[in-house]
Design an enzyme around this catalytic site. Sequence first.
Site, mmCIF file in Angstrom:
data_model
loop_
_atom_site.group_PDB
_atom_site.id
_atom_site.type_symbol
_atom_site.label_atom_id
_atom_site.label_comp_id
_atom_site.label_asym_id
_atom_site.label_seq_id
_atom_site.Cartn_x
_atom_site.Cartn_y
_atom_site.Cartn_z
ATOM 1 N N ASN A 9 0.862 -1.181 0.000
ATOM 2 C CA ASN A 9 0.000 0.000 0.000
ATOM 3 C C ASN A 9 0.901 1.234 0.000
ATOM 4 O O ASN A 9 1.486 1.586 1.025
ATOM 5 C CB ASN A 9 -0.883 -0.051 1.262
ATOM 6 C CG ASN A 9 -1.704 1.205 1.448
ATOM 7 O OD1 ASN A 9 -1.806 2.041 0.536
ATOM 8 N ND2 ASN A 9 -2.298 1.350 2.620
ATOM 9 N N TRP A 10 1.018 1.861 -1.155
ATOM 10 C CA TRP A 10 1.943 3.005 -1.276
ATOM 11 C C TRP A 10 1.380 4.280 -0.653
ATOM 12 O O TRP A 10 2.084 5.275 -0.534
ATOM 13 C CB TRP A 10 2.274 3.248 -2.768
ATOM 14 C CG TRP A 10 3.168 2.218 -3.377
ATOM 15 C CD1 TRP A 10 3.416 0.958 -2.914
ATOM 16 C CD2 TRP A 10 3.959 2.360 -4.575
ATOM 17 N NE1 TRP A 10 4.296 0.303 -3.747
ATOM 18 C CE2 TRP A 10 4.653 1.145 -4.775
ATOM 19 C CE3 TRP A 10 4.145 3.386 -5.504
ATOM 20 C CZ2 TRP A 10 5.508 0.930 -5.856
ATOM 21 C CZ3 TRP A 10 4.991 3.178 -6.582
ATOM 22 C CH2 TRP A 10 5.673 1.963 -6.746
ATOM 23 N N LYS A 11 0.120 4.266 -0.319
ATOM 24 C CA LYS A 11 -0.548 5.446 0.267
ATOM 25 C C LYS A 11 -0.332 6.682 -0.618
ATOM 26 O O LYS A 11 -0.201 6.535 -1.828
ATOM 27 C CB LYS A 11 -0.086 5.657 1.713
ATOM 28 C CG LYS A 11 -0.229 4.384 2.544
ATOM 29 C CD LYS A 11 -0.078 4.598 4.016
ATOM 30 C CE LYS A 11 -0.224 3.255 4.737
ATOM 31 N NZ LYS A 11 -0.181 3.362 6.182
ATOM 32 N N HIS A 97 -9.547 1.036 5.082
ATOM 33 C CA HIS A 97 -8.251 1.242 5.740
ATOM 34 C C HIS A 97 -8.463 2.207 6.909
ATOM 35 O O HIS A 97 -9.263 3.143 6.805
ATOM 36 C CB HIS A 97 -7.229 1.793 4.741
ATOM 37 C CG HIS A 97 -5.847 1.813 5.307
ATOM 38 N ND1 HIS A 97 -5.435 2.785 6.188
ATOM 39 C CD2 HIS A 97 -4.806 0.963 5.158
ATOM 40 C CE1 HIS A 97 -4.184 2.519 6.560
ATOM 41 N NE2 HIS A 97 -3.778 1.426 5.942
ATOM 42 N N GLU A 99 -6.908 4.647 7.937
ATOM 43 C CA GLU A 99 -6.727 6.075 7.617
ATOM 44 C C GLU A 99 -7.974 6.637 6.935
ATOM 45 O O GLU A 99 -8.307 7.804 7.110
ATOM 46 C CB GLU A 99 -5.474 6.243 6.741
ATOM 47 C CG GLU A 99 -4.205 6.046 7.562
ATOM 48 C CD GLU A 99 -3.037 5.438 6.812
ATOM 49 O OE1 GLU A 99 -3.045 5.455 5.569
ATOM 50 O OE2 GLU A 99 -2.108 4.932 7.479
ATOM 51 N N GLU A 169 -5.322 -5.060 10.637
ATOM 52 C CA GLU A 169 -4.275 -4.072 10.880
ATOM 53 C C GLU A 169 -4.557 -3.340 12.189
ATOM 54 O O GLU A 169 -5.350 -2.386 12.204
ATOM 55 C CB GLU A 169 -4.243 -3.048 9.744
ATOM 56 C CG GLU A 169 -3.998 -3.650 8.382
ATOM 57 C CD GLU A 169 -3.476 -2.593 7.412
ATOM 58 O OE1 GLU A 169 -2.335 -2.712 6.985
ATOM 59 O OE2 GLU A 169 -4.220 -1.637 7.121
ATOM 60 N N GLY A 175 2.452 2.209 10.837
ATOM 61 C CA GLY A 175 3.404 3.307 10.685
ATOM 62 C C GLY A 175 4.112 3.700 11.968
ATOM 63 O O GLY A 175 4.752 4.742 12.040
ATOM 64 N N SER A 215 3.392 -2.163 10.488
ATOM 65 C CA SER A 215 4.840 -2.253 10.717
ATOM 66 C C SER A 215 5.412 -3.631 10.401
ATOM 67 O O SER A 215 6.347 -4.093 11.048
ATOM 68 C CB SER A 215 5.197 -1.829 12.148
ATOM 69 O OG SER A 215 4.846 -0.473 12.344
ATOM 70 N N GLY A 236 2.795 -1.194 4.328
ATOM 71 C CA GLY A 236 2.822 0.239 4.034
ATOM 72 C C GLY A 236 4.242 0.706 3.795
ATOM 73 O O GLY A 236 4.806 0.553 2.710
ATOM 74 N N GLY A 237 4.864 1.265 4.840
ATOM 75 C CA GLY A 237 6.195 1.864 4.736
ATOM 76 C C GLY A 237 7.213 0.987 4.006
ATOM 77 O O GLY A 237 7.937 1.467 3.121
HETATM 78 P P1 PGA Z 1 2.774 0.211 7.723
HETATM 79 O O1 PGA Z 1 1.301 0.422 7.099
HETATM 80 O O2 PGA Z 1 3.315 -1.066 7.140
HETATM 81 O O3 PGA Z 1 3.548 1.421 7.307
HETATM 82 O O4 PGA Z 1 2.596 0.107 9.198
HETATM 83 C C1 PGA Z 1 0.449 -0.647 6.848
HETATM 84 C C2 PGA Z 1 -0.836 -0.126 6.250
HETATM 85 O O5 PGA Z 1 -1.267 0.961 6.630
HETATM 86 O O6 PGA Z 1 -1.449 -0.772 5.377
#
Ligand code: PGA
Length: 252
Positions: A9-11, A97, A99, A169, A175, A215, A236-237
Amino acid sequence: MRRNIVAGNWKMNKTFEEADDLLFSIAEPLQKLDLDTSQVILCPPVLYAEMFTDIALENNFSVGAQNCSNKESGAYTGEISAAMLKSMDIEYCLVGHSERRKYFGEDSKMLAEKVDLLLDNEINPIFCCGEVLEDREANNHFDVVGKQIFEGIFHLNAEELDNVIIAYEPVWAIGTGKTASPAQAQEMHAFIRNLIAKKYNQEVADNMSILYGGSCNAKNAKELFALKDVDGGLIGGASLKAEDFLAIIQSF
Ligand code: PGA
């Protein structure tokens, strides 16, 4: 159908040129990997979708969107519909998600509508769920995740549910560099699978891919992916660093 999956997930990251660079640093090595037992999904900013779908097939990955509208079409400025995603050869879409839930006020009703529109357009929803830290500390995490799943996807019949992927998640792990312990991840994944078995049946539950997100990185992926009810990760990251993402893909 249950399978091992790593989704990146590149956000809201990367300009067009940066995305192009990162895509090729992932896609070239990916082409050479033997991915018989696992699947890779890249979820870039949807604006760049065509650059990804153009090379997806020959490079062993599928393309997902990070969001879609809960409306079918019409006067909804700025929105992107499930039908539009389908017309761009997008096969997966994140739904719910944390967010989106937190910053864009997405509630369960909207998320269920998105799931329905995606399935109508033959796109596989990756349904995200997870508790915030206060819920975990108050020992409410099972109730919270159960409710999210119940309201988001349990209106589907078994055949429809077979096209859904679940991503657990924990919000406190996204993050933050704080990963759920293997015991915490396994416990929640088993709980989710059990919910599905109770609502549908054991076969439907056994067929569900349940990903862990929060993470997850090149160091901890192996231990997490080895857990009985963890079928891969939503990253994500670490999906923004080719080397790390490729290492995660090879962690099954
Ligand atoms: P993260 O994000 O790996 O940076 O914790 C995961 C996500 O939000 O899908």
